[in-house]
Scaffold this active site. Structure first.
Site, PDB file in Angstrom:
ATOM      1  N   LEU A  55       2.843  54.371  45.737  1.00 15.37           N
ATOM      2  CA  LEU A  55       2.848  54.523  47.190  1.00 15.37           C
ATOM      3  C   LEU A  55       4.183  55.095  47.647  1.00 15.37           C
ATOM      4  O   LEU A  55       5.231  54.506  47.421  1.00 15.37           O
ATOM      5  CB  LEU A  55       2.593  53.161  47.852  1.00 15.37           C
ATOM      6  CG  LEU A  55       2.613  53.119  49.378  1.00 15.37           C
ATOM      7  CD1 LEU A  55       1.660  54.136  49.970  1.00 15.37           C
ATOM      8  CD2 LEU A  55       2.272  51.729  49.853  1.00 15.37           C
ATOM      9  N   HIS A  56       4.121  56.240  48.297  1.00 20.62           N
ATOM     10  CA  HIS A  56       5.315  56.868  48.862  1.00 20.62           C
ATOM     11  C   HIS A  56       4.878  57.574  50.138  1.00 20.62           C
ATOM     12  O   HIS A  56       3.699  57.574  50.490  1.00 20.62           O
ATOM     13  CB  HIS A  56       5.954  57.833  47.856  1.00 20.62           C
ATOM     14  CG  HIS A  56       5.010  58.871  47.350  1.00 20.62           C
ATOM     15  ND1 HIS A  56       4.824  60.079  47.976  1.00 20.62           N
ATOM     16  CD2 HIS A  56       4.158  58.859  46.295  1.00 20.62           C
ATOM     17  CE1 HIS A  56       3.906  60.773  47.311  1.00 20.62           C
ATOM     18  NE2 HIS A  56       3.485  60.056  46.292  1.00 20.62           N
ATOM     19  N   GLY A  57       5.808  58.184  50.840  1.00 22.12           N
ATOM     20  CA  GLY A  57       5.533  58.758  52.154  1.00 22.12           C
ATOM     21  C   GLY A  57       4.351  59.711  52.203  1.00 22.12           C
ATOM     22  O   GLY A  57       3.545  59.672  53.127  1.00 22.12           O
TER      23      GLY A  57
END
Length: 162
Positions: free
Chosen positions: A16-18
């Site tokens: 999970l990242h931007g």
């Protein structure tokens, strides 16, 4: 038994990242990000870091692969799930465990020793190729697509060209 409302399944070894939290979750219409990963499910520090990337109002869950298999059918129909997994082997485990995955978005699989690059963001080894082949044979559509506006590339055609 409920059929879970899985809006998107994305393979991304960054988890999970931007890019996933903002772009993909909105594109898919998701309201819950489920990180299905054995090590992340047991790592509160990593979970807190990933929670920081989630947009306000977006729920996050961190389940092991087995817990995902065990509880996915209990999901509320109101939950539009954006599932993030680290590798194709975890997707295959879930499909074989009864998780109704019809399509997989292959985002990032980093290059490492023994892997060949088949797309600017996707590198695979023989195990990955065999796993994608098996997923395809099971009826799961596997496509490379870094961003929603980019054209989808069928994974096996990329493997064959790479």
């Amino acid at each position: 038994m409920n059929t879970p409302n899985i809006a998107l399944v994305r393979i991304d070894n960054r988890m999970l990242h931007g890019q996933i939290a903002i772009t993909w979750s909105h594109h898919a219409g998701g309201n819950l990000i489920l990180v299905a990963n054995d090590s992340a499910s047991e790592d509160p520090v990593r979970q807190n870091l990933m929670d920081m990337a989630a947009p306000p109002g977006m729920a996050t869950r961190y389940f092991s692969i087995q817990k995902t298999i065990d509880v996915i059918h209990k999901a509320s129909p109101a939950q539009k799930i954006v599932m993030v997994v680290e590798n194709p082997q975890d997707v295959l485990r879930m499909v074989k465990g009864g998780v109704p995955i019809k399509e997989v978005n292959v985002g990032n699989m980093h290059f490492s020793e023994g892997k060949k690059q088949i797309h600017k963001t996707v590198s695979v080894n023989q195990n990955d190729i065999d796993t994608f082949r098996e997923l395809t044979e099971l009826g799961v559509v596997c496509t490379i697509q870094r961003m929603p506006e980019e054209e989808k590339i069928e994974i096996m055609s990329a493997v064959n060209e790479g």
